[in-house]
Design a protein around this motif. Structure first.
Motif, PDB file in Angstrom:
ATOM      1  N   SER A 310      -5.345  -6.007   8.467  1.00  0.00           N
ATOM      2  CA  SER A 310      -4.037  -5.717   8.087  1.00  0.00           C
ATOM      3  C   SER A 310      -3.699  -6.379   6.875  1.00  0.00           C
ATOM      4  CB  SER A 310      -2.826  -6.147   8.987  1.00  0.00           C
ATOM      5  OG  SER A 310      -2.721  -7.341   8.912  1.00  0.00           O
ATOM      6  N   GLY A 311      -4.395  -7.487   6.520  1.00  0.00           N
ATOM      7  CA  GLY A 311      -4.097  -8.047   5.108  1.00  0.00           C
ATOM      8  C   GLY A 311      -5.082  -7.435   4.152  1.00  0.00           C
ATOM      9  N   THR A 312      -6.126  -7.017   4.357  1.00  0.00           N
ATOM     10  CA  THR A 312      -7.101  -6.248   3.465  1.00  0.00           C
ATOM     11  C   THR A 312      -6.339  -5.025   2.989  1.00  0.00           C
ATOM     12  OG1 THR A 312      -9.152  -7.212   4.389  1.00  0.00           O
ATOM     13  CG2 THR A 312      -9.460  -5.301   3.082  1.00  0.00           C
ATOM     14  N   LEU A 313      -5.875  -4.095   4.137  1.00  0.00           N
ATOM     15  CA  LEU A 313      -5.379  -2.744   3.465  1.00  0.00           C
ATOM     16  C   LEU A 313      -4.091  -3.028   3.085  1.00  0.00           C
ATOM     17  CD1 LEU A 313      -5.887  -0.910   7.126  1.00  0.00           C
ATOM     18  CD2 LEU A 313      -7.346  -0.700   4.893  1.00  0.00           C
ATOM     19  N   MET A 314      -3.242  -4.060   3.361  1.00  0.00           N
ATOM     20  CA  MET A 314      -2.027  -4.306   2.670  1.00  0.00           C
ATOM     21  C   MET A 314      -2.282  -4.596   1.305  1.00  0.00           C
ATOM     22  SD  MET A 314       0.165  -6.139   5.499  1.00  0.00           S
ATOM     23  CE  MET A 314       1.567  -6.268   4.750  1.00  0.00           C
ATOM     24  N   THR A 315      -3.343  -5.352   0.801  1.00  0.00           N
ATOM     25  CA  THR A 315      -3.462  -5.712  -0.275  1.00  0.00           C
ATOM     26  C   THR A 315      -4.013  -4.470  -1.364  1.00  0.00           C
ATOM     27  OG1 THR A 315      -4.469  -7.730   0.349  1.00  0.00           O
ATOM     28  CG2 THR A 315      -5.313  -6.978  -1.878  1.00  0.00           C
ATOM     29  N   ILE A 316      -4.603  -3.463  -0.535  1.00  0.00           N
ATOM     30  CA  ILE A 316      -5.405  -2.561  -1.497  1.00  0.00           C
ATOM     31  C   ILE A 316      -3.952  -1.475  -1.710  1.00  0.00           C
ATOM     32  CG2 ILE A 316      -6.470  -0.165  -1.106  1.00  0.00           C
ATOM     33  CD1 ILE A 316      -8.559  -1.766   0.298  1.00  0.00           C
ATOM     34  N   LEU A 317      -3.024  -1.405  -0.846  1.00  0.00           N
ATOM     35  CA  LEU A 317      -1.752  -0.646  -0.930  1.00  0.00           C
ATOM     36  C   LEU A 317      -0.950  -1.094  -1.895  1.00  0.00           C
ATOM     37  CD1 LEU A 317      -1.534   0.384   2.880  1.00  0.00           C
ATOM     38  CD2 LEU A 317      -1.982   1.679   1.050  1.00  0.00           C
ATOM     39  N   SER A 318      -0.418  -2.188  -1.870  1.00  0.00           N
ATOM     40  CA  SER A 318       0.472  -3.020  -2.594  1.00  0.00           C
ATOM     41  C   SER A 318      -0.035  -2.926  -4.089  1.00  0.00           C
ATOM     42  CB  SER A 318       0.795  -4.238  -2.203  1.00  0.00           C
ATOM     43  OG  SER A 318      -0.326  -5.124  -2.391  1.00  0.00           O
ATOM     44  N   VAL A 319      -1.478  -3.254  -4.353  1.00  0.00           N
ATOM     45  CA  VAL A 319      -1.854  -3.155  -5.499  1.00  0.00           C
ATOM     46  C   VAL A 319      -1.984  -1.933  -6.154  1.00  0.00           C
ATOM     47  CG1 VAL A 319      -4.178  -3.720  -6.932  1.00  0.00           C
ATOM     48  CG2 VAL A 319      -3.095  -5.399  -5.288  1.00  0.00           C
ATOM     49  N   GLY A 320      -2.548  -0.826  -5.030  1.00  0.00           N
ATOM     50  CA  GLY A 320      -2.580   0.724  -5.642  1.00  0.00           C
ATOM     51  C   GLY A 320      -1.034   1.002  -6.319  1.00  0.00           C
ATOM     52  N   ALA A 321       0.066   0.898  -5.314  1.00  0.00           N
ATOM     53  CA  ALA A 321       1.359   1.200  -5.908  1.00  0.00           C
ATOM     54  C   ALA A 321       1.752   0.379  -7.044  1.00  0.00           C
ATOM     55  CB  ALA A 321       2.286   0.799  -4.870  1.00  0.00           C
ATOM     56  N   PRO A 342       3.269   6.277  -4.732  1.00  0.00           N
ATOM     57  CA  PRO A 342       4.040   4.954  -4.607  1.00  0.00           C
ATOM     58  C   PRO A 342       4.532   4.962  -3.122  1.00  0.00           C
ATOM     59  CG  PRO A 342       4.922   6.148  -6.488  1.00  0.00           C
ATOM     60  CD  PRO A 342       3.842   6.948  -5.862  1.00  0.00           C
ATOM     61  N   VAL A 343       5.383   6.186  -3.030  1.00  0.00           N
ATOM     62  CA  VAL A 343       6.056   6.220  -1.639  1.00  0.00           C
ATOM     63  C   VAL A 343       5.271   6.226  -0.610  1.00  0.00           C
ATOM     64  CG1 VAL A 343       7.662   7.773  -0.325  1.00  0.00           C
ATOM     65  CG2 VAL A 343       7.821   7.646  -2.749  1.00  0.00           C
ATOM     66  N   ALA A 344       3.979   6.921  -0.419  1.00  0.00           N
ATOM     67  CA  ALA A 344       3.106   7.009   0.674  1.00  0.00           C
ATOM     68  C   ALA A 344       2.444   5.522   0.955  1.00  0.00           C
ATOM     69  CB  ALA A 344       1.849   8.025   0.249  1.00  0.00           C
ATOM     70  N   CYS A 345       2.143   4.806  -0.357  1.00  0.00           N
ATOM     71  CA  CYS A 345       1.653   3.568  -0.324  1.00  0.00           C
ATOM     72  C   CYS A 345       2.714   2.498   0.459  1.00  0.00           C
ATOM     73  CB  CYS A 345       1.164   2.786  -1.661  1.00  0.00           C
ATOM     74  SG  CYS A 345      -0.070   3.632  -2.429  1.00  0.00           S
ATOM     75  N   VAL A 346       3.701   2.756   0.150  1.00  0.00           N
ATOM     76  CA  VAL A 346       4.805   1.605   0.595  1.00  0.00           C
ATOM     77  C   VAL A 346       5.138   1.814   2.160  1.00  0.00           C
ATOM     78  CG1 VAL A 346       7.534   1.052   0.610  1.00  0.00           C
ATOM     79  CG2 VAL A 346       6.108   1.459  -1.359  1.00  0.00           C
ATOM     80  N   ILE A 347       5.192   3.179   2.440  1.00  0.00           N
ATOM     81  CA  ILE A 347       5.338   3.538   4.029  1.00  0.00           C
ATOM     82  C   ILE A 347       4.133   2.978   4.614  1.00  0.00           C
ATOM     83  CG2 ILE A 347       5.354   5.566   5.770  1.00  0.00           C
ATOM     84  CD1 ILE A 347       7.081   6.967   3.520  1.00  0.00           C
ATOM     85  N   ALA A 348       2.746   3.341   4.130  1.00  0.00           N
ATOM     86  CA  ALA A 348       1.496   2.739   4.835  1.00  0.00           C
ATOM     87  C   ALA A 348       1.719   1.337   4.620  1.00  0.00           C
ATOM     88  CB  ALA A 348       0.448   3.562   4.138  1.00  0.00           C
ATOM     89  N   TYR A 349       2.113   0.727   3.901  1.00  0.00           N
ATOM     90  CA  TYR A 349       2.238  -0.634   3.807  1.00  0.00           C
ATOM     91  C   TYR A 349       3.016  -1.460   4.836  1.00  0.00           C
ATOM     92  CZ  TYR A 349       2.787  -5.554   1.522  1.00  0.00           C
ATOM     93  OH  TYR A 349       2.891  -6.621   1.354  1.00  0.00           O
ATOM     94  N   ILE A 350       4.112  -0.669   5.136  1.00  0.00           N
ATOM     95  CA  ILE A 350       4.982  -1.295   6.254  1.00  0.00           C
ATOM     96  C   ILE A 350       4.348  -1.105   7.583  1.00  0.00           C
ATOM     97  CG2 ILE A 350       7.298  -0.791   7.450  1.00  0.00           C
ATOM     98  CD1 ILE A 350       7.554  -2.516   4.844  1.00  0.00           C
ATOM     99  N   LEU A 408       6.011  -7.335  -8.878  1.00  0.00           N
ATOM    100  CA  LEU A 408       6.336  -7.919  -7.471  1.00  0.00           C
ATOM    101  C   LEU A 408       5.576  -7.360  -6.537  1.00  0.00           C
ATOM    102  CD1 LEU A 408       8.528  -9.554  -6.072  1.00  0.00           C
ATOM    103  CD2 LEU A 408       9.820  -7.198  -5.826  1.00  0.00           C
ATOM    104  N   LEU A 409       4.753  -6.043  -6.730  1.00  0.00           N
ATOM    105  CA  LEU A 409       3.757  -5.538  -5.949  1.00  0.00           C
ATOM    106  C   LEU A 409       2.569  -6.029  -5.965  1.00  0.00           C
ATOM    107  CD1 LEU A 409       4.624  -1.424  -6.570  1.00  0.00           C
ATOM    108  CD2 LEU A 409       4.966  -2.892  -4.464  1.00  0.00           C
ATOM    109  N   PHE A 410       2.306  -6.730  -7.165  1.00  0.00           N
ATOM    110  CA  PHE A 410       0.992  -7.443  -7.407  1.00  0.00           C
ATOM    111  C   PHE A 410       1.074  -8.859  -6.746  1.00  0.00           C
ATOM    112  CE2 PHE A 410       0.138  -4.980 -11.383  1.00  0.00           C
ATOM    113  CZ  PHE A 410      -0.453  -4.306 -10.918  1.00  0.00           C
ATOM    114  N   ILE A 411       2.324  -9.377  -6.725  1.00  0.00           N
ATOM    115  CA  ILE A 411       2.746 -10.321  -5.828  1.00  0.00           C
ATOM    116  C   ILE A 411       2.476 -10.449  -4.518  1.00  0.00           C
ATOM    117  CG2 ILE A 411       4.281 -12.032  -5.238  1.00  0.00           C
ATOM    118  CD1 ILE A 411       5.769 -12.156  -7.929  1.00  0.00           C
ATOM    119  N   PHE A 412       3.053  -9.174  -3.826  1.00  0.00           N
ATOM    120  CA  PHE A 412       2.849  -8.887  -2.525  1.00  0.00           C
ATOM    121  C   PHE A 412       1.386  -8.758  -2.283  1.00  0.00           C
ATOM    122  CE2 PHE A 412       6.989  -6.291  -2.345  1.00  0.00           C
ATOM    123  CZ  PHE A 412       7.901  -7.511  -2.480  1.00  0.00           C
ATOM    124  N   GLY A 413       0.737  -8.166  -3.014  1.00  0.00           N
ATOM    125  CA  GLY A 413      -0.938  -7.959  -2.954  1.00  0.00           C
ATOM    126  C   GLY A 413      -1.515  -9.103  -2.799  1.00  0.00           C
TER     127      GLY A 413
END
Length: 463
Positions: A310-321, A342-350, A408-413
């Protein structure tokens, strides 16, 4: 099973209303920001309304144990629903900003009392039912968020709050007729009442005799005195530090920023999609993920692997957005290409967060501590977790002002990648491990026992 579900319905509704409290600010604040609103807020006041939804939960959580030990688990649930109803009622009749502060603080105090609901579920379920019912806690919570989005999104905030208050009060009345915890009754010396409670829960005569014997063992174990020097033992302070770091990383991933400020967050992403529709989509996706992959991963998949995945995929999604928003930051919103991205990335992130990074800090806090200090240290990590949530939510506007939405999205990543490192190097594996095996993980090498000793002890351990 039907008797058990009826008995536990009040406890499950506690998690639903906690979810409503978390999701309420996402639909409440946009209505208050509308020009036609009779109450107008500053950005600072908005962050207070959102963050106060969790601020007092550490205080009430620390009080829940002594209160429910003295007066019963059922009373703890009744008090939860009454206090939650009062909080929603105050919000429903709010005329000034400070009224929202008071209502949100009352609701946050109730959230800490949900510890009584966890204890109630644990003590009233049979061992065959316990895993199934405890796995529904997260789905119940996310259903509450969906309820807040749907009712609070399509109805005026005062009407929605009045509906939530009425529901809470009805649950408190229903809980009055519920079954008291058989374990608590036995602990207080009410053996006959404990037996009657087990009968009401649908236990067989053989099952009742077996559970009464286990109650006897538990009461004998709890009679042993706790000594303060236990906190200095490696099996206590090591998991406490690891869980503290895990909770801090969890907050830094921004899942609570997105849930508490969903509509504002989607607006800042810069798309032409309706923020309320996207908010409901996020909530529904979160609920489905919690009820499916969330339950599967927390029940059957190793903790380390789930966190790394989950951490790896969330990193990719948040950095991508974040890259998308940064690249198109100076382009008019209606002219940006691939606005779904970006909407798809946020939904997938959650959704991906439900695999490991989001639920595991809370779940593992009840697994990593030795039995002799599990209650007190689990409470301490709960205080750390909820306190860090409050601080992170309160800092939302300041973080946006300092780093913009893409920063902020980069911080999340970065936080998500930190979770991966934590899992690789220090996070203990607790799935399918006995309490003794988990304890041995934190022991110095010279203090660890041999494999035969571990197996022998774990076979005789009563969890």
């Amino acid at each position: 099973m039907m008797f058990q579900l009826i008995a536990c319905s009040g406890a499950m509704m506690a998690f639903v209303f906690s979810g409503v409290t978390e999701g309420q600010s996402a639909v409440l604040l946009p209505q208050l920001k509308d020009e036609a609103s009779p109450i107008h807020l500053t950005p600072e006041e908005e962050t207070w309304i959102a963050s106060l939804g969790i601020v007092l939960s550490p205080v009430s959580a620390s009080l829940t144990g002594p209160i429910t030990d003295a007066f019963g688990r059922k009373l703890g649930l009744v008090v939860y629903h009454i206090i939650m109803g009062i909080g929603f009622a105050v919000i429903a009749v709010a005329k000034e900003v400070w009224h929202f502060y008071v209502g949100r603080c009352i609701c946050s105090f109730a959230i800490g009392l949900e510890v009584a609901a966890i204890v109630y579920l644990t003590e009233t379920c049979s061992k065959e039912q316990r895993g199934l019912l405890l796995s529904t806690i997260s789905p119940a919570f996310t259903i509450g968020v969906v309820v807040a989005y749907v009712i609070g999104g399509f109805l005026p905030w005062n009407v929605a709050s009045a509906i939530f208050a009425a529901g809470s009060f009805l649950c408190s009345l229903g809980q009055l007729f519920g079954v008291e915890s058989p374990a608590w009754l036995y602990k207080r010396g009410h053996t006959e009442a404990s037996t009657r409670a087990l009968q009401r829960l649908g236990r067989t005569q053989a099952g009742i005799r077996q559970e009464l014997e286990l109650f006897k063992l538990t009461v004998k174990e709890q009679s042993q005195k706790f000594q303060l020097r236990e906190l200095l033992h490696p099996t206590v302070w090591k998991p406490f530090i690891i869980m503290t770091i895990f909770h801090l990383i969890h907050c830094a991933t921004g899942v609570h920023h997105i849930v508490y400020y969903t509509i504002d967050f989607i607006n800042r992403l810069g798309t032409t999609y309706d923020p309320l529709t996207v908010s409901i989509a996020i909530s529904v996706a979160r609920t489905i993920a919690t009820c499916t992959i969330g339950v599967y991963f927390t029940s059957y998949v190793k903790r380390r692997f789930a966190t790394i995945l989950s951490g790896t995929l969330m990193t990719i999604l948040s950095v991508g957005a974040g890259v998308y928003v940064y690249v198109w930051r100076d382009t008019a919103v209606d002219r940006r290409p691939f606005q779904w991205l970006p909407v798809a990335c946020v939904i997938a992130y959650i959704v991906i967060g439900r695999v490991g990074v989001t639920p595991l800090p809370w779940l593992m806090s009840s697994e990593v501590f030795p039995l002799r200090v599990r209650g007190s240290m689990s409470g301490a990590t709960f205080v750390i977790g909820t306190g860090s949530i409050f601080i992170s939510i309160k800092m939302y506007e300041d973080l946006i002002a300092a780093f913009h939405i893409w920063g902020l999205l980069f911080i999340f990543g970065t936080a998500c990648f930190s979770a991966v490192l934590l899992a690789v190097f220090v996070l203990p594996e607790t799935l399918n491990k006995t309490l003794y095996e988990i304890e041995q993980y934190f022991m110095p090498k010279k203090g660890k026992k041999s494999g035969e000793q571990v197996d022998s002890t774990s076979r005789g351990e009563v969890c």
